[in-house]
Write an enzyme that holds these catalytic residues in place. Structure first.
Site, PDB file in Angstrom:
ATOM      1  CG  HIS A 140      -1.596   1.271   1.503  1.00  0.00           C
ATOM      2  ND1 HIS A 140      -2.579   1.792   0.684  1.00  0.00           N
ATOM      3  CD2 HIS A 140      -1.428   2.176   2.510  1.00  0.00           C
ATOM      4  CE1 HIS A 140      -2.988   2.955   1.180  1.00  0.00           C
ATOM      5  NE2 HIS A 140      -2.300   3.217   2.286  1.00  0.00           N
ATOM      6  CG  HIS A 142       0.559   6.501   0.665  1.00  0.00           C
ATOM      7  ND1 HIS A 142      -0.364   7.532   0.715  1.00  0.00           N
ATOM      8  CD2 HIS A 142       0.065   5.515   1.458  1.00  0.00           C
ATOM      9  CE1 HIS A 142      -1.362   7.191   1.519  1.00  0.00           C
ATOM     10  NE2 HIS A 142      -1.133   5.965   1.987  1.00  0.00           N
ATOM     11  CD  GLU A 175      -4.583   6.282   3.105  1.00  0.00           C
ATOM     12  OE1 GLU A 175      -4.615   5.442   2.192  1.00  0.00           O
ATOM     13  OE2 GLU A 175      -3.598   6.435   3.858  1.00  0.00           O
ATOM     14  CB  SER A 186      -2.221   0.088  -2.578  1.00  0.00           C
ATOM     15  OG  SER A 186      -3.209   0.195  -1.571  1.00  0.00           O
TER      16      SER A 186
HETATM   17  N1  TIH Z   1      -7.086  -1.558   1.537  1.00  0.00           N
HETATM   18  C1  TIH Z   1      -5.790  -1.105   1.126  1.00  0.00           C
HETATM   19  C2  TIH Z   1      -5.070  -2.199   0.316  1.00  0.00           C
HETATM   20  O1  TIH Z   1      -5.517  -3.328   0.291  1.00  0.00           O
HETATM   21  O2  TIH Z   1      -4.038  -1.902  -0.283  1.00  0.00           O
HETATM   22  C3  TIH Z   1      -4.933  -0.705   2.301  1.00  0.00           C
HETATM   23  C4  TIH Z   1      -5.514   0.455   3.077  1.00  0.00           C
HETATM   24  C5  TIH Z   1      -5.662   1.733   2.663  1.00  0.00           C
HETATM   25  C6  TIH Z   1      -6.247   2.572   3.617  1.00  0.00           C
HETATM   26  C7  TIH Z   1      -6.564   1.993   4.693  1.00  0.00           C
HETATM   27  S1  TIH Z   1      -6.092   0.363   4.568  1.00  0.00           S
HETATM   28 FE   FE2 Z   2      -2.312   5.018   3.438  1.00  0.00          FE
END
Ligand code: TIH
Ligand code: FE2
Length: 313
Positions: free
Chosen positions: A177, A182, A222, A241
């Site tokens: 992620h 990011h 996010e 991600s």
């Molecule tokens: N759900 C995202 C992922 O699977 O890459 C990770 C997260 C982003 C924000 C909170 S958890």
């Molecule tokens: Fe994040």
């Protein structure tokens, strides 16, 4: 006035908010969740080898000191395979669904399916492009410390891998992620500016403002999406991600609502799976202006030396 009438009462004195003067004064030890202790609904809860591995990587993050290089992790063949799976799936989706800033910055990083990128190397690239640097953290950091870090262009990042049973989606931040969601966005100067602005707004903010800023961060950095002509593209790291979340977005699985930074934001949760709603920016620049306008309404005093340290006039 719109304030409910009540018996006149002297205002309760607020506890003084500590404003860090440099990144060294931002604590990376207050981790609220997703460290090496996993809750029952976490995909790795039953896997003791996985939990042990996380414990090791979390210990390294706790021991890290600013100024030292970020320790390199020797990822196991299984961990590399998870990374490779996610990268390959996302490569098929991102060109169509990621915003143009992301796709431009993606080219700066030569991600390969057979190697998990090292945070230290990525931090060097970011420093060269936008001045952002990465600092390892053991899990979900306390919101004030996380946001304060952004003011000093420091992005707190996890280093452990998601569980092998769910490459498509993890309820928490993990190295995939951070690296895919990011890092490329933080190489874009306008985006990096915007992120730092949220951080600066958090310096000296009261608890209520911190919470509002946390939600603004959540619904933009996010889980934000942006209009590009007639299309909707992802710029939020939580979408970029996760190939599960990205497909969900691409299939129109969530309501789209304009981001209004002055309004109370909906509840946010790490536990509810894919988002039911994405906040839309008309453009990146317009979103940045809105966020700036909100930040300007937060009248707290930032000491002069801190203003200089973060580059405010
Ligand atoms: N759900 C995202 C992922 O699977 O890459 C990770 C997260 C982003 C924000 C909170 S958890
Ligand atoms: Fe994040």
């Amino acid at each position: 006035s719109a304030v409910a009438a009540g018996p006149a009462r002297p205002p309760t004195p607020k506890a003084a908010v500590k404003v860090p003067r440099s990144i060294d004064e931002v604590d990376n030890g207050k981790v609220l969740g997703f460290s090496s202790e996993l809750s029952e609904d976490h995909p790795g809860f039953q896997d003791s080898a996985y939990k042990q591995r996380r414990m090791h990587i979390c210990d390294l993050a706790r021991a890290h000191r600013i100024g030292e290089p970020i320790p390199r992790i020797e990822y196991s063949a299984d961990e590399v395979a998870v990374w490779g799976t996610v990268l390959q799936q996302l490569r098929g989706l991102l060109p169509q669904h990621a915003c143009k800033e992301f796709l431009r910055c993606w080219q700066l990083f030569d991600f390969r399916a057979d190697q998990v990128p090292q945070l230290e190397d990525l931090s060097q690239v970011l420093q060269a492009h936008t001045g952002f640097r990465i600092r390892p953290v053991a899990g979900l950091l306390h919101p004030r410390d996380f946001l304060n870090g952004l003011a000093f262009k420091t992005f707190h990042s996890t280093q452990y891998m998601r569980h092998v049973s769910r490459p498509d989606y993890t309820p928490e931040p993990d190295v995939v992620h951070e690296v895919i969601g990011h890092v490329p966005m933080l190489a874009d100067p306008d985006f990096a500016n915007l992120v730092q602005l949220i951080g600066i707004a958090s310096l000296g903010a009261d608890e209520k403002q911190i919470w509002h800023l946390t939600k603004l961060y959540w619904y933009s950095v996010e889980f934000g999406v942006v209009r590009e002509g007639d299309d909707i593209k992802a710029f939020g790291a939580g979408i970029l991600s996760s190939f599960g979340e990205l497909r969900h977005m691409a299939a129109g699985g969530a309501r789209l609502e304009p981001l209004d930074v002055f309004q109370p934001q909906p509840k946010m949760s790490y536990k509810d799976g894919y988002q039911q709603r994405y906040a839309v920016l008309d453009s990146f620049a317009a979103g940045a202006e809105q966020l700036k306008a909100y930040c300007a309404t937060l009248h707290h005093t930032i000491p002069l030396d801190v203003r200089i340290a973060v580059g405010l006039q």
